[in-house]
Design an enzyme around this catalytic site. Structure first.
Site, PDB file in Angstrom:
ATOM      1  N   LYS A   1       0.829  -1.389  -0.012  1.00 22.19           N
ATOM      2  CA  LYS A   1       0.019  -0.010  -0.032  1.00 22.19           C
ATOM      3  C   LYS A   1       0.874   1.221   0.000  1.00 22.19           C
ATOM      4  O   LYS A   1       0.417   2.341  -0.173  1.00 22.19           O
ATOM      5  CB  LYS A   1      -1.088   0.032   1.311  1.00 22.19           C
ATOM      6  N   ASP A   2       2.056   0.954   0.312  1.00 24.13           N
ATOM      7  CA  ASP A   2       3.173   2.034   0.278  1.00 24.13           C
ATOM      8  C   ASP A   2       3.710   2.345  -0.983  1.00 24.13           C
ATOM      9  O   ASP A   2       4.403   3.441  -1.225  1.00 24.13           O
ATOM     10  CB  ASP A   2       4.214   2.266   1.432  1.00 24.13           C
TER      11      ASP A   2
ATOM     12  N   ARG B   1      -8.328   8.577   4.118  1.00 25.80           N
ATOM     13  CA  ARG B   1      -9.163   7.534   3.783  1.00 25.80           C
ATOM     14  C   ARG B   1     -10.083   7.128   5.285  1.00 25.80           C
ATOM     15  O   ARG B   1     -11.080   6.909   5.161  1.00 25.80           O
ATOM     16  CB  ARG B   1      -8.414   6.321   3.198  1.00 25.80           C
ATOM     17  N   ARG B   2      -8.989   6.866   6.270  1.00 23.33           N
ATOM     18  CA  ARG B   2      -9.768   6.535   7.515  1.00 23.33           C
ATOM     19  C   ARG B   2     -10.607   7.669   7.990  1.00 23.33           C
ATOM     20  O   ARG B   2     -11.530   7.600   8.665  1.00 23.33           O
ATOM     21  CB  ARG B   2      -8.366   6.290   8.616  1.00 23.33           C
TER      22      ARG B   2
ATOM     23  N   ARG C   1       1.245  10.471  13.368  1.00 30.19           N
ATOM     24  CA  ARG C   1       2.110   9.865  12.486  1.00 30.19           C
ATOM     25  C   ARG C   1       3.102   8.995  13.151  1.00 30.19           C
ATOM     26  O   ARG C   1       3.061   8.709  14.425  1.00 30.19           O
ATOM     27  CB  ARG C   1       2.770  10.824  11.748  1.00 30.19           C
TER      28      ARG C   1
ATOM     29  N   ARG D   1       2.803   4.947  17.332  1.00 28.96           N
ATOM     30  CA  ARG D   1       1.223   5.246  17.366  1.00 28.96           C
ATOM     31  C   ARG D   1       0.637   4.653  18.642  1.00 28.96           C
ATOM     32  O   ARG D   1      -0.182   5.384  19.205  1.00 28.96           O
ATOM     33  CB  ARG D   1       0.726   4.704  16.082  1.00 28.96           C
TER      34      ARG D   1
ATOM     35  N   CYS E   1      -1.994   9.622  -1.379  1.00 31.43           N
ATOM     36  CA  CYS E   1      -2.358   9.899   0.169  1.00 31.43           C
ATOM     37  C   CYS E   1      -2.731  11.110   0.249  1.00 31.43           C
ATOM     38  O   CYS E   1      -3.032  11.707   1.501  1.00 31.43           O
ATOM     39  CB  CYS E   1      -1.113   9.459   1.146  1.00 31.43           C
TER      40      CYS E   1
HETATM   41  N1  PBG Z   1       1.143   3.609   6.086  1.00 32.00           N
HETATM   42  C1  PBG Z   1       2.060   2.798   6.736  1.00 32.00           C
HETATM   43  C2  PBG Z   1       1.697   1.393   6.608  1.00 32.00           C
HETATM   44  N2  PBG Z   1       2.167   0.803   5.537  1.00 32.00           N
HETATM   45  C3  PBG Z   1       1.628  -0.513   6.109  1.00 32.00           C
HETATM   46  C4  PBG Z   1       1.308  -0.688   6.969  1.00 32.00           C
HETATM   47  C5  PBG Z   1       0.467  -2.022   7.317  1.00 32.00           C
HETATM   48  C6  PBG Z   1       0.920  -3.095   7.090  1.00 32.00           C
HETATM   49  C7  PBG Z   1      -0.018  -3.399   5.676  1.00 32.00           C
HETATM   50  O1  PBG Z   1      -0.889  -2.746   5.603  1.00 32.00           O
HETATM   51  O2  PBG Z   1       0.353  -4.280   4.762  1.00 32.00           O
HETATM   52  C8  PBG Z   1       1.128   0.730   7.520  1.00 32.00           C
HETATM   53  C9  PBG Z   1       0.901   0.811   9.097  1.00 32.00           C
HETATM   54  C10 PBG Z   1      -0.753   1.239   9.156  1.00 32.00           C
HETATM   55  O3  PBG Z   1      -1.361   1.702   8.055  1.00 32.00           O
HETATM   56  O4  PBG Z   1      -1.407   0.867  10.143  1.00 32.00           O
END
Ligand code: PBG
Length: 306
Positions: free
Chosen positions: A82-83, A130-131, A148, A154, A241
């Site tokens: 997702k990153d 999104r959240r 962050r 967190r 994002c």
């Molecule tokens: N944005 C940071 C990130 N990138 C991936 C994950 C979690 C692991 C995943 O989604 O595979 C997270 C932390 C989160 O969003 O809580």
């Protein structure tokens, strides 16, 4: 003897877990192969005081790892999918997508079991638009605060009393052995995760056939299909994002179902669309759901929201 395989990784606990996981899968698949970790700092890790969305988060976590591969200090890089931006830098490929973990988000709090239990005006920490959009839609009264840092940071900020609840990805929390902190799963299709959430991707030099061949043992076809659909939807919408986009693709025997969402973090307005593949490719399905969302007026929500 073959050369050792060097894995570039960020240094957060989650990144190191994911890199170790890939290392151990590679050692299992290729007995005798020497696999090493190359931990690196990235710009995304150093800039913690500003929201990712305002500094142009795209690829911020990838660059240093890619430079290490170009300079032959590493052979592969492990990422949370997702990153990973929709388009990779030229010369790189996602050579493996691993079986997906739980893609859902997690509601985490010490004093409340779920969103509905939160008192009026409670403070919820998340920097993800999104959240935020999905929280506002369900609970317009909540106070949404930036949060962050890596997963452990967190959780520490929650425990220090800065928030009444926080939202994290289940996958990250579980990989760190902290699954007991999840109070409720925020599950699809009512609540949508980020495109690719819960999946780990391995990047390598596109022309490195030895490495691509070694990585092919880790590939999970079903996950690749699902995330291709989700990422195609996101790319068609120009997602980043700086906008609120959710996607979730279900892979079943009869085909794929893709759920998509575009939201407004300020107002809590959400647009939802879904479609079945009916023989279409994952990418075509992603484009179709993106077109449906645009038809519903998604355009207005796709200007950067901060
Ligand atoms: N944005 C940071 C990130 N990138 C991936 C994950 C979690 C692991 C995943 O989604 O595979 C997270 C932390 C989160 O969003 O809580």
């Amino acid at each position: 003897m073959t050369a050792p395989l060097r894995i570039a990784t960020r240094k957060s606990a989650l990144a190191l877990w994911q890199a170790e996981h890939v290392a151990s899968l590679l050692r299992q698949a290729h007995p005798g192969l020497v696999v090493e970790l190359v931990p690196l700092s990235t710009r995304g890790d150093e800039i913690l005081d500003r929201s990712l969305a305002t500094i142009g988060g795209k690829g911020l976590f990838l660059k240093e790892l890619e430079v290490a591969m170009l300079e032959d200090r590493a052979d592969i890089a492990v990422h949370s999918l997702k990153d990973v931006p929709a388009e990779l830098e030229p010369g790189f490929a996602l050579s493996a997508v691993l079986p997906r973990a739980d893609a859902a988000d997690a509601f985490i709090a010490n004093d409340y079991a779920n969103l509905a239990e939160l008192p009026n005006g409670a403070r919820v920490g998340t920097s993800s638009l999104r959240r935020q959009a999905q929280l506002r839609a369900l609970r317009p009264d909540l106070q949404l605060l930036d949060l962050r840092g890596n997963v452990n940071t967190r959780l520490a900020k929650l425990d220090d009393g800065h928030y009444d609840a926080i939202i994290l990805a289940c996958a990250g929390v579980e990989r760190l052995g902290l699954g007991q902190r999840i109070r409720t799963r925020l599950a699809s299709p009512g609540w949508l995760p980020a495109p690719g959430q819960g999946a780990i991707a391995v990047e390598s030099r596109a022309n490195d056939w030895r490495v691509s061949e070694l990585l092919s043992a880790l590939e999970d076809e079903e996950t690749r299909i699902a995330v291709n659909a989700e990422r195609a939807m996101n790319e068609t919408l120009g997602g980043s994002c700086a906008v609120a986009i959710g996607a979730w693709c279900v892979v079943a025997e009869h085909g794929l179902t893709l759920h998509g969402m575009v939201g407004n973090a300020a107002t809590g307005e959400l647009l939802h669309a879904q479609a079945d593949s009916a023989g279409d490719t994952p990418v075509a399905l992603g484009q179709e759901v993106a077109a449906m969302l645009l038809e519903l007026g998604a355009e207005d929500f796709l200007k950067p929201q901060r």
